[in-house]
Design an enzyme around this catalytic site. Structure first.
Site, mmCIF file in Angstrom:
data_model
loop_
_atom_site.group_PDB
_atom_site.id
_atom_site.type_symbol
_atom_site.label_atom_id
_atom_site.label_comp_id
_atom_site.label_asym_id
_atom_site.label_seq_id
_atom_site.Cartn_x
_atom_site.Cartn_y
_atom_site.Cartn_z
ATOM 1 N N GLY A 40 0.828 -1.206 0.000
ATOM 2 C CA GLY A 40 0.000 0.000 0.000
ATOM 3 C C GLY A 40 0.858 1.250 0.000
ATOM 4 O O GLY A 40 1.972 1.260 -0.533
ATOM 5 N N CYS A 41 0.361 2.285 0.620
ATOM 6 C CA CYS A 41 1.062 3.571 0.656
ATOM 7 C C CYS A 41 2.455 3.412 1.238
ATOM 8 O O CYS A 41 2.626 2.919 2.351
ATOM 9 C CB CYS A 41 0.262 4.561 1.492
ATOM 10 S SG CYS A 41 1.132 6.090 1.858
ATOM 11 N N PHE A 42 3.475 3.853 0.490
ATOM 12 C CA PHE A 42 4.841 3.676 0.996
ATOM 13 C C PHE A 42 5.147 4.547 2.202
ATOM 14 O O PHE A 42 6.047 4.230 2.978
ATOM 15 C CB PHE A 42 5.903 3.808 -0.088
ATOM 16 C CG PHE A 42 5.817 4.982 -1.023
ATOM 17 C CD1 PHE A 42 5.190 6.163 -0.689
ATOM 18 C CD2 PHE A 42 6.381 4.887 -2.294
ATOM 19 C CE1 PHE A 42 5.142 7.245 -1.564
ATOM 20 C CE2 PHE A 42 6.350 5.957 -3.186
ATOM 21 C CZ PHE A 42 5.724 7.137 -2.811
ATOM 22 N N TYR A 184 -4.044 11.264 7.312
ATOM 23 C CA TYR A 184 -4.176 10.336 6.186
ATOM 24 C C TYR A 184 -4.330 8.904 6.673
ATOM 25 O O TYR A 184 -5.220 8.170 6.247
ATOM 26 C CB TYR A 184 -2.963 10.443 5.264
ATOM 27 C CG TYR A 184 -2.803 9.232 4.374
ATOM 28 C CD1 TYR A 184 -3.639 9.041 3.278
ATOM 29 C CD2 TYR A 184 -1.873 8.246 4.678
ATOM 30 C CE1 TYR A 184 -3.525 7.905 2.484
ATOM 31 C CE2 TYR A 184 -1.750 7.119 3.888
ATOM 32 C CZ TYR A 184 -2.579 6.950 2.805
ATOM 33 O OH TYR A 184 -2.482 5.825 2.040
#
Length: 203
Positions: A40-42, A184
């Site tokens: 997913g999001c790094f 986030y």
């Protein structure tokens, strides 16, 4: 009897070596290995892994595809990944795999959490046969531990390809932008989903 000239030369050599030791951290001389993971999001995976004891560094980037010099705006065919450099005397690759698993949703290969699409799918990139074997064994351990068929785990295990470093503003994003990062991560539902998937799971 040693001449003054030889003594002088040895003092120069000793002085140079001493300066090198001072300039270079001892960690640079330790054995280190690399691992590449997509989850997913790094930003999140980097932050989850870089705080582990034995991890020397964790860098966000792109890998898995064929596009040369990918960017955040265009990394078609690549996943967002994290390259982890670790001291194997402190943390083994097997232990690093354990931490990787519990920081992803292993049932979702169409993205991770609120981030959807190919670039966010979970992947373990292996650089040699030993890593490949350890990754497959870890997958089997998870299958048994969660009491589910192996095919329900949707994490690909593939050979490593070129790692492309992401733009500087992505590196250590959680540290540089804590308010944005925490908002986030929370709004994406990452931690709530991880708790639901893993609960009190223990290896």
């Amino acid at each position: 009897m040693i001449s003054m000239h030889k003594i002088f030369r040895r003092l120069i050599v000793f002085s140079i070596l001493l300066q090198l030791l001072i300039a270079c951290p001892l960690q640079a001389f330790a054995e280190s290995e690399e691992a590449i993971f997509a989850g997913g999001c790094f930003w999140c995976l980097e932050h989850d892994l870089e705080k582990l004891d034995g991890v020397v560094s964790a860098e966000s980037g792109y890998s898995g595809g064929d596009l040369i010099n990918p960017t955040y705006q265009d990394h078609s065919g690549h996943q967002e990944v994290v390259k982890v450099v670790f001291d194997s005397d402190i943390i083994s690759y097997k232990d690093l795999l354990k931490q990787y698993w519990v920081n992803i949703d292993p049932f979702d290969n169409n993205g991770q959490f609120c981030d959807r699409g190919y670039s966010y799918k979970p992947v373990i990139f292996t650089s040699n046969q030993e890593q490949k074997r350890d990754a497959k064994e870890s997958q089997e351990t998870i299958s048994v531990g969660l009491n589910i068929p192996l095919e329900q785990l949707k994490v690909d295990i593939v050979e490593s390809k070129v790692f492309w470093l992401a733009e500087n503003y992505h590196q250590d994003f959680a540290v540089k932008n804590p308010l944005k990062y925490n908002f986030y991560r929370s709004s994406c539902g990452r931690d709530n989903r991880l708790k639901k998937v893993w609960g009190e799971y223990k290896y």
